[in-house]
Design a protein around this motif. Structure first.
Motif, PDB file in Angstrom:
ATOM      1  N   ILE A 112       6.785   3.464  -4.012  1.00  0.00           N
ATOM      2  CA  ILE A 112       5.928   2.346  -3.594  1.00  0.00           C
ATOM      3  C   ILE A 112       5.814   1.300  -4.699  1.00  0.00           C
ATOM      4  N   SER A 113       5.893   1.770  -5.962  1.00  0.00           N
ATOM      5  CA  SER A 113       5.763   0.818  -7.077  1.00  0.00           C
ATOM      6  C   SER A 113       6.867  -0.240  -7.049  1.00  0.00           C
ATOM      7  N   TYR A 114       8.019   0.088  -6.459  1.00  0.00           N
ATOM      8  CA  TYR A 114       9.110  -0.884  -6.363  1.00  0.00           C
ATOM      9  C   TYR A 114       8.792  -1.999  -5.372  1.00  0.00           C
ATOM     10  N   LEU A 115       7.798  -1.755  -4.504  1.00  0.00           N
ATOM     11  CA  LEU A 115       7.431  -2.776  -3.524  1.00  0.00           C
ATOM     12  C   LEU A 115       6.569  -3.873  -4.143  1.00  0.00           C
ATOM     13  N   GLY A 116       6.163  -3.665  -5.410  1.00  0.00           N
ATOM     14  CA  GLY A 116       5.307  -4.648  -6.071  1.00  0.00           C
ATOM     15  C   GLY A 116       5.942  -6.021  -6.151  1.00  0.00           C
ATOM     16  N   ALA A 117       7.272  -6.063  -6.251  1.00  0.00           N
ATOM     17  CA  ALA A 117       7.962  -7.353  -6.336  1.00  0.00           C
ATOM     18  C   ALA A 117       7.926  -8.105  -5.010  1.00  0.00           C
ATOM     19  N   SER A 118       7.531  -7.417  -3.935  1.00  0.00           N
ATOM     20  CA  SER A 118       7.486  -8.042  -2.602  1.00  0.00           C
ATOM     21  C   SER A 118       6.070  -8.009  -2.030  1.00  0.00           C
TER      22      SER A 118
END
Length: 597
Positions: free
Chosen positions: A24-30
């Motif tokens: 989920i942390s990778y979704l921070g850019a979106s």
């Protein structure tokens, strides 16, 4: 199975929550897009809820028209107005769902691209030991199959779960508004749905992990078989290979089958429980409508809501299987990303001008610390000297060159480069002063010029051509149709082994290293080509500290020092004449060999 042990192991996920949180942390850019998806999902949910609830006012309008409360004309006008509103709401729902789906595709692909980039960058800096210990097919499986499943999980499963969670919450709220008593009856059944879903999801999680692990092993074996097909055919190993592949294939089939069965089971099981719930609501609702004043319209809307309430639970349960597969794959990806990189520190010393003074002092090293390959090895190479290593296979010759390049760190002792402890040197900067020519040639897709320039990306065309001439590669390159612009593909399959090795030597020459390592550089070529290479090598080695490993002892006669290794220890050292006078191990190897020139 004769060569490898295959077991359907208990591959339980290590930490689902941690993996999911990291994913989920990778979704921070979106964040912005994700917020818009949530808003669109809420709009789609409200539209769906209104569509399910709309049956109540429609029935009430028809009921009022049939009982004479309003005229037929008014009833038709009200019905038309409600139907137009319903059409608008449905249109908004479709648009919102399309938007949320499209944005989730964008988010998922952006996320997967980011992870893939991190994986590739990580792979380039990983310790060599990880590449040695893991099949390339398994690593490729993490780049392909695992990433695809993560993308599918984010794209379809995550979007579906978000919408269906909103739908479930909204449905329960509307159901309580319509009839608290019927809602209590419904909520009694929900724990059963949740319990059954939880049991199946846990099993699905385990089998999904097993499925991906066994697929990585299968891919690894296929790749290994493709690379070694000629050897397999030469030694009539096809039957054994088929047996080995069959066992791996069966393991993958079983794991995949179990994963699919749990996925298939969950939907009909939930559907049957929902049907029972639907029937029970109909009975209780009919009783309330007859004896306790529940309107027919509200009963119809509630029954419709019951069907709506079952759908998100089914969808969530179904998509959870896909999501579990994605999490299992993400776990394998993060395991890869957590593999240790070659350590580089800001405190590392950077040698600007390496002259090539190399010393080993009581070096002990083993790929497995409990099994040392080198035992108390001590030797030195002065700048510009040519040092040759000879000895039996497994004596530790290649290991020494790997330590000089600092692909591995020693267990004890010291390695000094220009008087500086190698442990304190920046390994990336150190390698700029070292070039290696290995027995196994490897060329990259691109032109011959680009492959030579690989040794020094700043080299001009003229410098690359000069390096090719030095390596005696210029002649064969010029007679090719496109010369230095000839495209190479498939690791140089259109070139002979000798031609590929000449290009490797040219690549090392253009690097202009202070330390040159030749590991069996001429072992895979014919004697005539070897003489061509040796002429060029004499020029390349001039003024450079050179370490040579050669199976043809005639190629090391002119070395300043010849070091004889056996079982990881130095047993003899000296030049050719000295060692021949000693009449020891070197003399025995030299006089007993058959490949003298």
């Amino acid at each position: 199975m004769s060569q490898r042990s295959i077991v359907i192991g208990q591959h339980k996920p290590k930490d689902q929550k941690k993996t999911l949180k990291r994913l989920i942390s990778y979704l921070g850019a979106s964040k912005g897009l994700l917020l818009s998806v949530i808003i669109a999902s809420i709009i789609a949910t409200l539209g769906g809820l209104y569509g399910s609830y709309a049956i109540s006012p429609l029935i009430k309008i028809i009921e009022s028209g049939l009982t004479g409360t309003v005229t037929q004309e008014v009833m038709y006008q009200q019905l038309f107005g409600k139907l137009v509103l319903l059409a608008i709401v449905f249109a908004l729902e479709v648009v919102a769902m399309y938007y949320s789906g499209r944005m989730m595709v964008k988010i998922s692909q952006r996320t997967v691209a980011t992870i893939r980039k991190e994986m590739f960058e990580h792979m380039l800096r990983m310790r060599v030991s990880y590449h040695d210990a893991n099949a390339h097919g398994d690593l490729m499986s993490r780049f392909t199959n695992d990433l695809d499943l993560v993308g599918e999980g984010l794209n379809t499963a995550a979007a579906s779960i978000i919408i269906n969670i909103f739908t479930l919450i909204g449905t329960i709220i509307v159901m309580f508004i319509l009839s608290p008593i019927l809602s209590v009856v419904t909520l009694v059944i929900l724990p059963l749905l949740s319990l059954m879903s939880n049991v199946i999801v846990k099993r699905s999680r385990i089998y999904s992990k097993r499925q991906q692990t066994s697929l990585g092993k299968l891919n690894g074996y296929i790749e290994e078989s493709m690379e070694g097909q000629m050897v397999m055919q030469l030694f009539n190993h096809e039957e054994q290979a088929q047996q080995d592949f069959g066992e791996l294939n069966q393991v993958y089939r079983k794991n995949s089958q179990f994963a699919q069965i749990t996925s298939i089971m969950i939907y009909p099981l939930m559907q049957n429980i929902n049907t029972i719930s639907y029937a029970l609501i109909g009975i209780v609702g009919g009783y309330l409508a007859i004896f306790h004043g529940l309107s027919v319209g509200d009963l119809g809307a509630y029954v419709n809501m019951t069907r709506t309430q079952g759908k998100p639970i089914n969808e969530i349960s179904s998509q959870f299987t896909t999501l579990q597969s994605a999490i299992a794959s993400a776990e394998r990806i993060f395991e890869f990303l957590d593999w240790e990189l070659e350590p580089v520190s800001e405190d590392d010393v950077i040698l600007e001008n390496v002259v090539g003074d190399v010393r080993f002092e009581n070096v002990v090293f083993g790929y497995n610390p409990s099994k040392p390959v080198l035992k108390d090895v001590t030797f030195w190479a002065k700048p510009g000297q040519k040092i040759a290593f000879v000895g039996s296979t497994g004596a530790g010759k290649t290991t020494i060159t790997n330590l000089i390049s600092r692909f591995y760190d020693i267990d004890s002792g010291k390695i000094l480069i220009d008087g500086q402890d190698i442990d304190t040197l920046n390994r990336l900067e150190l390698r700029k002063h070292i070039a290696m020519v290995l027995q196994d040639t490897h060329l990259f897709s691109g032109t011959i010029m680009e492959n030579i320039r690989y040794g020094n990306l700043e080299a001009t065309d003229e410098e690359c051509i000069a390096a090719a001439k030095l390596a005696n590669a210029h002649h064969f390159i010029k007679i090719l149709e496109h010369g230095y612009d000839t495209e190479i593909s498939g690791d140089g399959d259109d070139l002979s082994q000798g031609q590929k090795q000449l290009l490797n030597i040219a690549r090392a020459a253009v690097a202009n290293p202070s330390i040159l390592i030749l590991d069996e550089a001429t072992s895979s070529i014919d004697t005539r080509t070897e003489r061509l290479i040796e002429k060029g090598m004499d020029s390349i080695m001039e003024g450079r500290t050179t370490f040579v490993i050669a199976h043809r002892l005639s190629t090391v006669r002119n070395a300043n020092a010849i070091i004889v290794l056996e079982n990881g220890q130095i047993v003899e050292r000296g030049d050719h004449d000295d060692l021949m006078k000693q009449n020891g191990r070197y003399a025995s190897l030299y006089t007993g060999q058959t490949e003298l020139s």
